[in-house]
Design a protein around this motif. Structure first.
Motif, PDB file in Angstrom:
ATOM      1  N   SER A  35       0.642  -1.195  -0.050  1.00  0.00           N
ATOM      2  CA  SER A  35       0.106  -0.130  -0.001  1.00  0.00           C
ATOM      3  C   SER A  35       0.921   1.245  -0.073  1.00  0.00           C
ATOM      4  CB  SER A  35      -1.051  -0.152   1.240  1.00  0.00           C
ATOM      5  OG  SER A  35      -1.943  -1.025   0.822  1.00  0.00           O
ATOM      6  N   THR A  36       0.389   2.473  -0.335  1.00  0.00           N
ATOM      7  CA  THR A  36       0.881   3.689  -0.555  1.00  0.00           C
ATOM      8  C   THR A  36       0.741   4.455   0.637  1.00  0.00           C
ATOM      9  OG1 THR A  36      -0.875   4.686  -1.679  1.00  0.00           O
ATOM     10  CG2 THR A  36       0.696   3.374  -3.148  1.00  0.00           C
ATOM     11  N   PHE A 117       7.074  -2.530  -3.867  1.00  0.00           N
ATOM     12  CA  PHE A 117       6.658  -2.060  -5.451  1.00  0.00           C
ATOM     13  C   PHE A 117       7.292  -3.010  -6.322  1.00  0.00           C
ATOM     14  CE2 PHE A 117       5.344   2.302  -3.315  1.00  0.00           C
ATOM     15  CZ  PHE A 117       4.172   1.858  -3.141  1.00  0.00           C
ATOM     16  N   ALA A 118       7.148  -4.321  -6.135  1.00  0.00           N
ATOM     17  CA  ALA A 118       7.581  -5.282  -7.053  1.00  0.00           C
ATOM     18  C   ALA A 118       7.028  -6.665  -6.995  1.00  0.00           C
ATOM     19  CB  ALA A 118       9.310  -5.440  -6.482  1.00  0.00           C
ATOM     20  N   GLN A 119       7.301  -7.346  -7.959  1.00  0.00           N
ATOM     21  CA  GLN A 119       6.675  -8.535  -7.941  1.00  0.00           C
ATOM     22  C   GLN A 119       7.409  -9.580  -7.052  1.00  0.00           C
ATOM     23  OE1 GLN A 119       7.446  -9.200 -12.485  1.00  0.00           O
ATOM     24  NE2 GLN A 119       5.284  -9.289 -12.616  1.00  0.00           N
ATOM     25  N   TYR A 120       8.551  -9.490  -6.712  1.00  0.00           N
ATOM     26  CA  TYR A 120       9.351 -10.329  -5.569  1.00  0.00           C
ATOM     27  C   TYR A 120      10.063  -9.525  -5.086  1.00  0.00           C
ATOM     28  CZ  TYR A 120       7.517 -14.511  -8.484  1.00  0.00           C
ATOM     29  OH  TYR A 120       6.831 -15.404  -9.037  1.00  0.00           O
ATOM     30  N   MET A 121      10.540  -9.923  -3.728  1.00  0.00           N
ATOM     31  CA  MET A 121      11.427  -8.981  -2.924  1.00  0.00           C
ATOM     32  C   MET A 121      12.167 -10.196  -1.861  1.00  0.00           C
ATOM     33  SD  MET A 121       9.301  -6.876  -0.025  1.00  0.00           S
ATOM     34  CE  MET A 121      10.581  -6.948   0.949  1.00  0.00           C
ATOM     35  N   ASP A 325       1.896  -1.405 -12.425  1.00  0.00           N
ATOM     36  CA  ASP A 325       2.433  -0.324 -13.300  1.00  0.00           C
ATOM     37  C   ASP A 325       1.374   0.862 -13.248  1.00  0.00           C
ATOM     38  OD1 ASP A 325       0.054  -1.231 -14.361  1.00  0.00           O
ATOM     39  OD2 ASP A 325       0.516  -1.763 -16.228  1.00  0.00           O
ATOM     40  N   GLY A 326       0.754   0.817 -12.166  1.00  0.00           N
ATOM     41  CA  GLY A 326      -0.260   2.130 -11.865  1.00  0.00           C
ATOM     42  C   GLY A 326       0.353   2.794 -10.505  1.00  0.00           C
ATOM     43  N   ALA A 327       1.338   2.373 -10.012  1.00  0.00           N
ATOM     44  CA  ALA A 327       1.935   2.810  -8.645  1.00  0.00           C
ATOM     45  C   ALA A 327       2.345   4.333  -8.604  1.00  0.00           C
ATOM     46  CB  ALA A 327       3.083   1.894  -8.341  1.00  0.00           C
ATOM     47  N   ILE A 328       2.816   4.628 -10.040  1.00  0.00           N
ATOM     48  CA  ILE A 328       3.098   6.033 -10.196  1.00  0.00           C
ATOM     49  C   ILE A 328       1.927   6.889 -10.110  1.00  0.00           C
ATOM     50  CG2 ILE A 328       4.538   7.725 -11.655  1.00  0.00           C
ATOM     51  CD1 ILE A 328       6.374   5.632 -12.344  1.00  0.00           C
ATOM     52  N   ASP A 329       1.066   6.486 -11.044  1.00  0.00           N
ATOM     53  CA  ASP A 329      -0.394   7.264 -11.071  1.00  0.00           C
ATOM     54  C   ASP A 329      -0.868   7.224  -9.758  1.00  0.00           C
ATOM     55  OD1 ASP A 329      -0.155   7.465 -13.732  1.00  0.00           O
ATOM     56  OD2 ASP A 329      -1.136   5.568 -14.107  1.00  0.00           O
ATOM     57  N   ALA A 330      -0.648   6.183  -8.947  1.00  0.00           N
ATOM     58  CA  ALA A 330      -1.131   6.078  -7.269  1.00  0.00           C
ATOM     59  C   ALA A 330      -0.453   7.188  -6.600  1.00  0.00           C
ATOM     60  CB  ALA A 330      -0.872   4.807  -6.704  1.00  0.00           C
ATOM     61  N   PHE A 331       0.893   7.667  -6.874  1.00  0.00           N
ATOM     62  CA  PHE A 331       1.254   8.715  -6.116  1.00  0.00           C
ATOM     63  C   PHE A 331       0.338  10.030  -6.393  1.00  0.00           C
ATOM     64  CE2 PHE A 331       5.720   6.542  -6.417  1.00  0.00           C
ATOM     65  CZ  PHE A 331       5.393   5.432  -5.624  1.00  0.00           C
ATOM     66  N   LYS A 341      -6.946   4.904   1.050  1.00  0.00           N
ATOM     67  CA  LYS A 341      -5.920   4.280   0.882  1.00  0.00           C
ATOM     68  C   LYS A 341      -5.655   3.462  -0.435  1.00  0.00           C
ATOM     69  CE  LYS A 341      -2.464   2.703   3.304  1.00  0.00           C
ATOM     70  NZ  LYS A 341      -1.300   3.675   3.860  1.00  0.00           N
ATOM     71  N   VAL A 342      -4.606   3.779  -1.088  1.00  0.00           N
ATOM     72  CA  VAL A 342      -4.410   3.313  -2.403  1.00  0.00           C
ATOM     73  C   VAL A 342      -3.484   2.021  -2.172  1.00  0.00           C
ATOM     74  CG1 VAL A 342      -3.637   3.502  -4.819  1.00  0.00           C
ATOM     75  CG2 VAL A 342      -4.742   5.463  -3.337  1.00  0.00           C
ATOM     76  N   THR A 343      -3.852   0.886  -2.526  1.00  0.00           N
ATOM     77  CA  THR A 343      -2.907  -0.382  -2.482  1.00  0.00           C
ATOM     78  C   THR A 343      -2.575  -0.773  -3.672  1.00  0.00           C
ATOM     79  OG1 THR A 343      -2.625  -2.546  -1.411  1.00  0.00           O
ATOM     80  CG2 THR A 343      -4.596  -2.404  -2.463  1.00  0.00           C
ATOM     81  N   ILE A 344      -1.180  -1.333  -3.932  1.00  0.00           N
ATOM     82  CA  ILE A 344      -0.699  -1.775  -5.280  1.00  0.00           C
ATOM     83  C   ILE A 344      -0.906  -3.423  -5.187  1.00  0.00           C
ATOM     84  CG2 ILE A 344       1.128  -1.788  -6.660  1.00  0.00           C
ATOM     85  CD1 ILE A 344      -0.303   0.969  -6.512  1.00  0.00           C
ATOM     86  N   GLU A 345      -1.184  -3.894  -6.267  1.00  0.00           N
ATOM     87  CA  GLU A 345      -1.357  -5.541  -6.237  1.00  0.00           C
ATOM     88  C   GLU A 345      -0.385  -5.961  -7.487  1.00  0.00           C
ATOM     89  OE1 GLU A 345      -5.479  -5.801  -6.315  1.00  0.00           O
ATOM     90  OE2 GLU A 345      -5.706  -6.015  -4.423  1.00  0.00           O
ATOM     91  N   PRO A 346       0.819  -6.246  -7.141  1.00  0.00           N
ATOM     92  CA  PRO A 346       1.902  -6.596  -8.224  1.00  0.00           C
ATOM     93  C   PRO A 346       1.288  -7.924  -8.885  1.00  0.00           C
ATOM     94  CG  PRO A 346       2.955  -5.946  -6.024  1.00  0.00           C
ATOM     95  CD  PRO A 346       1.769  -5.915  -5.889  1.00  0.00           C
TER      96      PRO A 346
END
Length: 346
Positions: A35-36, A117-121, A325-331, A341-346
């Protein structure tokens, strides 16, 4: 694999990088939600002195284990986990005293280590060393688990401000943290919770979800006077400034009841970190002003339990779900106040 990576202020890229592997003492996870928050926006625009680019961003992380490195015990592929953001050293004088939130050696995911903000970490050994990898309770989604980190920060603040039964609580700021503070204060037994916000639109969006006892638009009325009216002139027992506003901190002192507690939760801009404090109010009303800095591994565990039991619901606060790929738009969405709350789902 795909990541969102900070290169320089104003230069955040969605790009390909090699998939990482877990080394000794580490765990590799498939990120399911990251999440952001407003900090991500600040990093994207201004950078941070602890970030040496390029760096994968994101610190509100939940996912499932893919591989376990040598020497790691108690974890297995498929385990659902939440990762702490702030990582204390566990060894300094403060950590030994149980004060992990103020560890002077603290490092962080997305700052010193590659973020979510990655597929794997890879979850570094520093996290596992301080028991900062947490099992997600049954019935809690990955998205909800990712919100445990900011909830843990709110929990730390409310512990320090001693929010409890019968308190009148004011939360200044209706962003995601402000909403979490409203719900947490109710869960801790507050008699009434009032929400203050400058933006009418943002206030209404938040109030429709968290249902404060009163929603006060500070752009339209004097919030100090409104709180005095609502409390029959007494003032509030606890004021939490969940906004990066010096004026909010000054107003928090003014609206406090005798022996009231004011939590300076939101930090101020580095170029304007000072406020005017009426010291006589603090003196004669016996006020307590307390800071709040992040959370500990234990706070994260407690936050997950609060979500799991339904004491602090968070699912409806997640108003936007976007792909990686929408994370930058989320900012931009976060900066414009268009979401809770905005969450990113890789």
């Amino acid at each position: 694999m795909k990541v969102v990576r900070f290169h320089a202020p104003g230069d955040v890229r969605f790009e390909d990088v090699p998939e990482p592997e877990a080394g000794p003492g580490e765990v590799k996870i498939r990120v399911r939600n990251c999440s952001t928050c407003g900090t991500d926006v600040k990093i994207s625009k201004f950078g941070h002195h602890h970030i040496h680019p390029p760096r994968v961003m994101g610190h509100e992380i939940a996912g499932e284990i893919v591989t376990v490195g040598d020497g790691v015990e108690g974890w297995a592929p498929g385990d659902r986990v939440q990762v702490i953001a702030a990582i204390p050293c566990g060894e300094c004088a403060e950590c030994r005293r149980g004060r992990m939130t103020i560890c002077p050696n603290q490092v962080s995911m997305g700052y010193h280590f590659e973020g979510g903000f990655a597929q794997y970490m890879v979850v570094p050994k520093e996290v596992l060393k301080v028991d900062g990898l947490n099992r997600i309770p049954e019935g809690v989604s990955f998205a909800e688990a990712s919100v445990a980190e900011p909830l843990a920060c709110a929990l730390n603040a409310q512990n320090l401000a001693r929010v409890g039964d019968g308190d009148d609580v004011v939360v200044i700021g209706s962003g995601p943290i402000g909403c979490l503070h409203v719900r947490l204060a109710r869960a801790r037994g507050a008699a009434r919770v009032f929400l203050v916000e400058l933006s009418r639109q943002r206030l209404e969006m938040a109030a429709n979800l968290v249902k404060p006892d009163a929603a006060i638009c500070a752009a339209e009325v004097d919030p100090v006077e409104e709180i005095r009216k609502l409390t029959d002139g007494r003032g509030a027992d606890v004021i939490i400034t969940a906004a990066a506003s010096g004026k909010a901190q000054e107003q928090g002192i003014q609206m406090a009841a005798r022996q009231g507690r004011i939590s300076f939760f939101g930090g101020l801009p580095k170029d304007k970190p000072t406020i005017t404090c009426d010291s006589n109010l603090v003196h004669y009303r016996e006020l307590t002003i307390v800071g709040a800095n992040g959370s500990s591994p234990e706070h994260n565990k407690q936050a997950l339990e609060l979500v799991a039991t339904g004491a602090v619901p968070v699912a409806d606060l997640i108003t936007h779900r976007l792909p990686l790929d929408g994370a930058i738009d989320a900012f931009g969405i976060v900066e414009r106040g268009e979401a809770i709350k905005v969450t990113i789902e890789p």
